[in-house]
Design an enzyme around this catalytic site. Structure first.
Site, PDB file in Angstrom:
ATOM      1  CG  ASP A  69      -1.018  -5.767   0.514  1.00  0.00           C
ATOM      2  OD1 ASP A  69      -2.157  -5.894   0.034  1.00  0.00           O
ATOM      3  OD2 ASP A  69      -0.562  -4.682   0.908  1.00  0.00           O
ATOM      4  CG  LEU A 111      -6.986  18.311   0.080  1.00  0.00           C
ATOM      5  CD1 LEU A 111      -8.221  18.899  -0.589  1.00  0.00           C
ATOM      6  CD2 LEU A 111      -6.461  19.267   1.141  1.00  0.00           C
ATOM      7  CB  SER A 156      -5.464   7.226  12.525  1.00  0.00           C
ATOM      8  OG  SER A 156      -6.061   8.375  12.017  1.00  0.00           O
ATOM      9  CB  ALA A 157      -4.364  12.367  13.871  1.00  0.00           C
ATOM     10  CE1 TYR A 188      -8.868   3.607   9.187  1.00  0.00           C
ATOM     11  CE2 TYR A 188      -9.131   5.904   9.868  1.00  0.00           C
ATOM     12  CZ  TYR A 188      -8.321   4.851   9.482  1.00  0.00           C
ATOM     13  OH  TYR A 188      -6.954   5.031   9.413  1.00  0.00           O
ATOM     14  NE  ARG A 207     -14.588  14.646   4.489  1.00  0.00           N
ATOM     15  CZ  ARG A 207     -13.385  14.245   4.068  1.00  0.00           C
ATOM     16  NH1 ARG A 207     -13.265  13.633   2.901  1.00  0.00           N
ATOM     17  NH2 ARG A 207     -12.320  14.480   4.789  1.00  0.00           N
ATOM     18  N   GLY A 251       0.816  -1.216   0.000  1.00  0.00           N
ATOM     19  CA  GLY A 251       0.000   0.000   0.000  1.00  0.00           C
ATOM     20  C   GLY A 251       0.850   1.267   0.000  1.00  0.00           C
ATOM     21  CE  LYS A 299      -6.288   2.282  11.452  1.00  0.00           C
ATOM     22  NZ  LYS A 299      -5.282   1.315  11.052  1.00  0.00           N
ATOM     23  CG  LEU A 309      -2.029  -7.847  -3.984  1.00  0.00           C
ATOM     24  CD1 LEU A 309      -1.728  -8.584  -5.294  1.00  0.00           C
ATOM     25  CD2 LEU A 309      -1.025  -6.707  -3.806  1.00  0.00           C
ATOM     26  CB  SER A 310      -8.184  -5.575  -0.552  1.00  0.00           C
ATOM     27  OG  SER A 310      -7.515  -4.952   0.520  1.00  0.00           O
TER      28      SER A 310
HETATM   29  P1  NAD Z   1      -3.397   1.473   1.768  1.00  0.00           P
HETATM   30  O1  NAD Z   1      -4.796   1.055   1.522  1.00  0.00           O
HETATM   31  O2  NAD Z   1      -2.632   2.053   0.639  1.00  0.00           O
HETATM   32  O3  NAD Z   1      -2.568   0.247   2.380  1.00  0.00           O
HETATM   33  C1  NAD Z   1      -3.155  -0.781   3.134  1.00  0.00           C
HETATM   34  C2  NAD Z   1      -2.695  -2.091   2.518  1.00  0.00           C
HETATM   35  O4  NAD Z   1      -3.235  -3.167   3.275  1.00  0.00           O
HETATM   36  C3  NAD Z   1      -3.173  -2.281   1.074  1.00  0.00           C
HETATM   37  O5  NAD Z   1      -2.077  -2.695   0.283  1.00  0.00           O
HETATM   38  C4  NAD Z   1      -4.225  -3.379   1.165  1.00  0.00           C
HETATM   39  O6  NAD Z   1      -4.261  -4.176   0.004  1.00  0.00           O
HETATM   40  C5  NAD Z   1      -3.757  -4.145   2.391  1.00  0.00           C
HETATM   41  N1  NAD Z   1      -4.797  -4.856   3.136  1.00  0.00           N
HETATM   42  C6  NAD Z   1      -5.997  -4.392   3.569  1.00  0.00           C
HETATM   43  N2  NAD Z   1      -6.654  -5.332   4.271  1.00  0.00           N
HETATM   44  C7  NAD Z   1      -5.837  -6.412   4.309  1.00  0.00           C
HETATM   45  C8  NAD Z   1      -5.938  -7.692   4.889  1.00  0.00           C
HETATM   46  N3  NAD Z   1      -7.024  -8.056   5.585  1.00  0.00           N
HETATM   47  N4  NAD Z   1      -4.908  -8.561   4.733  1.00  0.00           N
HETATM   48  C9  NAD Z   1      -3.816  -8.210   4.023  1.00  0.00           C
HETATM   49  N5  NAD Z   1      -3.663  -7.018   3.450  1.00  0.00           N
HETATM   50  C10 NAD Z   1      -4.657  -6.124   3.592  1.00  0.00           C
HETATM   51  O7  NAD Z   1      -3.433   2.501   2.999  1.00  0.00           O
HETATM   52  P2  NAD Z   1      -2.275   3.404   3.613  1.00  0.00           P
HETATM   53  O8  NAD Z   1      -2.660   4.816   3.388  1.00  0.00           O
HETATM   54  O9  NAD Z   1      -0.948   2.923   3.180  1.00  0.00           O
HETATM   55  O10 NAD Z   1      -2.510   3.104   5.155  1.00  0.00           O
HETATM   56  C11 NAD Z   1      -1.777   2.112   5.854  1.00  0.00           C
HETATM   57  C12 NAD Z   1      -2.273   2.064   7.289  1.00  0.00           C
HETATM   58  O11 NAD Z   1      -2.150   3.342   7.877  1.00  0.00           O
HETATM   59  C13 NAD Z   1      -3.747   1.653   7.416  1.00  0.00           C
HETATM   60  O12 NAD Z   1      -3.889   0.821   8.546  1.00  0.00           O
HETATM   61  C14 NAD Z   1      -4.445   2.989   7.653  1.00  0.00           C
HETATM   62  O13 NAD Z   1      -5.628   2.829   8.391  1.00  0.00           O
HETATM   63  C15 NAD Z   1      -3.384   3.745   8.442  1.00  0.00           C
HETATM   64  N6  NAD Z   1      -3.522   5.207   8.331  1.00  0.00           N
HETATM   65  C16 NAD Z   1      -3.558   5.789   7.095  1.00  0.00           C
HETATM   66  C17 NAD Z   1      -3.729   7.176   6.994  1.00  0.00           C
HETATM   67  C18 NAD Z   1      -3.827   7.852   5.649  1.00  0.00           C
HETATM   68  O14 NAD Z   1      -4.345   8.970   5.584  1.00  0.00           O
HETATM   69  N7  NAD Z   1      -3.328   7.259   4.557  1.00  0.00           N
HETATM   70  C19 NAD Z   1      -3.822   7.970   8.152  1.00  0.00           C
HETATM   71  C20 NAD Z   1      -3.748   7.345   9.396  1.00  0.00           C
HETATM   72  C21 NAD Z   1      -3.601   5.954   9.479  1.00  0.00           C
HETATM   73  N1  UFG Z   2     -11.214  17.952   1.812  1.00  0.00           N
HETATM   74  C1  UFG Z   2     -11.879  18.712   0.861  1.00  0.00           C
HETATM   75  N2  UFG Z   2     -12.228  18.110  -0.309  1.00  0.00           N
HETATM   76  C2  UFG Z   2     -11.945  16.799  -0.587  1.00  0.00           C
HETATM   77  C3  UFG Z   2     -11.270  16.042   0.390  1.00  0.00           C
HETATM   78  C4  UFG Z   2     -10.931  16.645   1.583  1.00  0.00           C
HETATM   79  O1  UFG Z   2     -12.146  19.891   1.077  1.00  0.00           O
HETATM   80  O2  UFG Z   2     -12.310  16.319  -1.683  1.00  0.00           O
HETATM   81  C5  UFG Z   2     -10.784  18.611   3.071  1.00  0.00           C
HETATM   82  C6  UFG Z   2     -11.401  17.999   4.321  1.00  0.00           C
HETATM   83  O3  UFG Z   2     -12.666  18.583   4.586  1.00  0.00           O
HETATM   84  C7  UFG Z   2     -10.324  18.306   5.362  1.00  0.00           C
HETATM   85  C8  UFG Z   2      -9.016  18.245   4.563  1.00  0.00           C
HETATM   86  O4  UFG Z   2      -9.400  18.415   3.197  1.00  0.00           O
HETATM   87  O5  UFG Z   2     -10.484  19.622   5.837  1.00  0.00           O
HETATM   88  C9  UFG Z   2      -8.297  16.902   4.698  1.00  0.00           C
HETATM   89  O6  UFG Z   2      -9.202  15.842   4.375  1.00  0.00           O
HETATM   90  P1  UFG Z   2      -8.701  14.340   4.134  1.00  0.00           P
HETATM   91  O7  UFG Z   2      -9.903  13.550   3.752  1.00  0.00           O
HETATM   92  O8  UFG Z   2      -7.555  14.337   3.180  1.00  0.00           O
HETATM   93  O9  UFG Z   2      -8.108  13.924   5.546  1.00  0.00           O
HETATM   94  P2  UFG Z   2      -8.805  13.860   6.979  1.00  0.00           P
HETATM   95  O10 UFG Z   2      -8.048  14.791   7.867  1.00  0.00           O
HETATM   96  O11 UFG Z   2     -10.269  14.012   6.890  1.00  0.00           O
HETATM   97  O12 UFG Z   2      -8.522  12.347   7.390  1.00  0.00           O
HETATM   98  C10 UFG Z   2      -7.277  11.701   7.123  1.00  0.00           C
HETATM   99  C11 UFG Z   2      -7.543  10.212   6.890  1.00  0.00           C
HETATM  100  C12 UFG Z   2      -8.055   9.586   8.143  1.00  0.00           C
HETATM  101  C13 UFG Z   2      -7.088   9.853   9.263  1.00  0.00           C
HETATM  102  C14 UFG Z   2      -6.853  11.342   9.424  1.00  0.00           C
HETATM  103  C15 UFG Z   2      -5.808  11.628  10.471  1.00  0.00           C
HETATM  104  O13 UFG Z   2      -8.507  10.045   5.858  1.00  0.00           O
HETATM  105  O14 UFG Z   2      -8.145   8.212   7.955  1.00  0.00           O
HETATM  106  O15 UFG Z   2      -6.400  11.896   8.182  1.00  0.00           O
HETATM  107  O16 UFG Z   2      -4.659  10.931  10.203  1.00  0.00           O
HETATM  108  F1  UFG Z   2      -7.592   9.359  10.398  1.00  0.00           F
END
Ligand code: NAD
Ligand code: UFG
Length: 339
Positions: free
Chosen positions: A33, A201, A126-127, A150, A293, A12, A154, A35-36
């Site tokens: 992984d 975003l 996550s935050a 979600y 939102r 991912g 966490k 690959l979902s």
């Molecule tokens: P991502 O979706 O790109 O990566 C997650 C990976 O896990 C993917 O490759 C998916 O195929 C794999 N996966 C999902 N379910 C699975 C399962 N049951 N078994 C095996 N593989 C599985 O997401 P990311 O942005 O890289 O996020 C990674 C982690 O960080 C996640 O746990 C997410 O919740 C956390 N996180 C992400 C963000 C963000 O904004 N990207 C913020 C805070 C926390």
């Molecule tokens: N936003 C827009 N338009 C869009 C998408 C987002 O205006 O199309 C705005 C949102 O309202 C927010 C900011 O952009 O003000 C950031 O939004 P994101 O969706 O990019 O991120 P969030 O802060 O809502 O949430 C992300 C992840 C969560 C994680 C969190 C803290 O999606 O999973 O950061 O790590 F928990």
């Protein structure tokens, strides 16, 4: 002797960048992984960047047979657990899938780790676990809450891992609370590749700039922020990946269970993000201001002092680099790994 790390969800977005950092630090990396939400091409690119090989096992973290086979075949020093579902909106539609993937997946993984004598775990938190914070910046000792399935998944996992550590102090667990990951590796070879319409975003802005989408909808322009749009702490994904390598080193000293914020320590508004992306890409990003939102908060940024103190980690890259790297990835891979 080189240590071997199991990286669940390593194909991912954050996982692939972390694999690069681990390989560059001479760890052996095994990725599990399903690959979902990713492509095996990401790992081929990781190999290209590092000149090292990654062992990839396609499978689900909830599949005990695969875990037993993996823990039987390799001696893991630590596990980094990224695998999970992450779309807030989707989690409200299919909550049980989120609890099953995220919570059950972590429980099964931890059971198999313990059964095979592996007690070092880095968990992707996550935050979002801070809910709507009463003040800023956010410290790790702030109250925790959840506003959607979600986030609740966490929070539940953090609590489960806390109970686990209390029951058996052989565990070392890093709960890494990410703020908003953004950007891509500077090679332009790996980056964020959403399967569907992006929820977040940064990938949305990128897809507007490249012409895949007509315009950005800015969710809310009446927040109590400088320009009325939401403010977040955007952290370069490579800085975030480096934080995982630092956490692994900390676990190996026997640190017990602890939570760390991984953020930059300051915030940018949606309008500031749009302007910075337009500057880096030299492309217009048309937008419309729409309703807030549901579930969004006005502003969120980290106090990253604890990670500096304990992990010797600080985010080094700023917004200019985030935008330049995000654009390099998007413009050279307009359809992500499908190109
Ligand atoms: P991502 O979706 O790109 O990566 C997650 C990976 O896990 C993917 O490759 C998916 O195929 C794999 N996966 C999902 N379910 C699975 C399962 N049951 N078994 C095996 N593989 C599985 O997401 P990311 O942005 O890289 O996020 C990674 C982690 O960080 C996640 O746990 C997410 O919740 C956390 N996180 C992400 C963000 C963000 O904004 N990207 C913020 C805070 C926390
Ligand atoms: N936003 C827009 N338009 C869009 C998408 C987002 O205006 O199309 C705005 C949102 O309202 C927010 C900011 O952009 O003000 C950031 O939004 P994101 O969706 O990019 O991120 P969030 O802060 O809502 O949430 C992300 C992840 C969560 C994680 C969190 C803290 O999606 O999973 O950061 O790590 F928990």
């Amino acid at each position: 002797m080189t240590a071997t790390i199991l990286v669940t969800g390593g194909a991912g977005y954050i996982g692939s960048h972390t694999c690069v950092e681990l390989l560059q630090k001479d760890y052996d990396v095994i990725v599990l992984d399903n690959l979902s939400n990713s492509s095996p091409e990401a790992l081929r690119r990781v190999e290209k960047i590092t000149g090292k090989s990654v062992t990839f096992v396609e499978g689900d973290v909830r599949d005990r047979n695969i875990l037993r086979e993996l823990f039987g075949r390799y001696t893991f020093d630590s596990v980094i657990h990224f695998a999970g579902l992450k779309a807030v909106g989707e989690s409200c539609q299919i909550p049980l899938d989120y609890y099953d993937n995220n919570v059950s997946g972590t429980v099964i993984l931890a059971q198999e780790m313990a059964a095979h004598g592996v007690f070092n775990l880095v968990f992707s938190s996550s935050a979002t676990v801070y809910g709507d914070p009463a003040s800023l910046p956010i410290r790790e000792d702030f109250p925790l809450s959840a506003t959607n399935p979600y986030g609740r998944s966490k929070l539940i996992i953090e609590e489960i891992l806390g109970d686990l550590y209390k029951s058996d102090n052989r565990w070392n667990v890093a709960l890494l609370r990410y703020f908003n990951p953004a950007g891509a590796h500077k090679s332009g070879l790996i980056g964020e590749d959403p399967n569907d319409i992006p929820n977040n975003l940064m990938p949305y802005i990128s897809q507007v700039a490249i012409g895949l989408r007509e315009k950005l909808s800015i969710f809310g322009s009446d927040y109590p922020t400088e320009d009325g749009t939401g403010v977040r702490d955007y952290i370069h994904v490579v800085d975030l990946a480096k934080g995982h390598a630092c956490a692994i080193e900390k676990l190996r000293t026997g640190c017990g269970l602890k939570a760390w914020n991984l953020g930059v320590g300051n915030g940018h508004s949606v309008l500031q993000m749009v302007a910075a992306f337009e500057k880096a890409s030299e492309k217009p990003v048309p937008y419309q201001l729409v309703e807030r939102r549901p579930g969004d908060i006005a502003a969120c940024w980290a106090d990253p002092a604890l990670a500096k103190q304990d992990l010797n980690w600080v985010a080094e890259k700023g917004l200019t680099e985030i935008m330049a790297d995000a654009w390099r990835w998007q413009s050279t891979n307009p359809k992500g790994y499908r190109d």
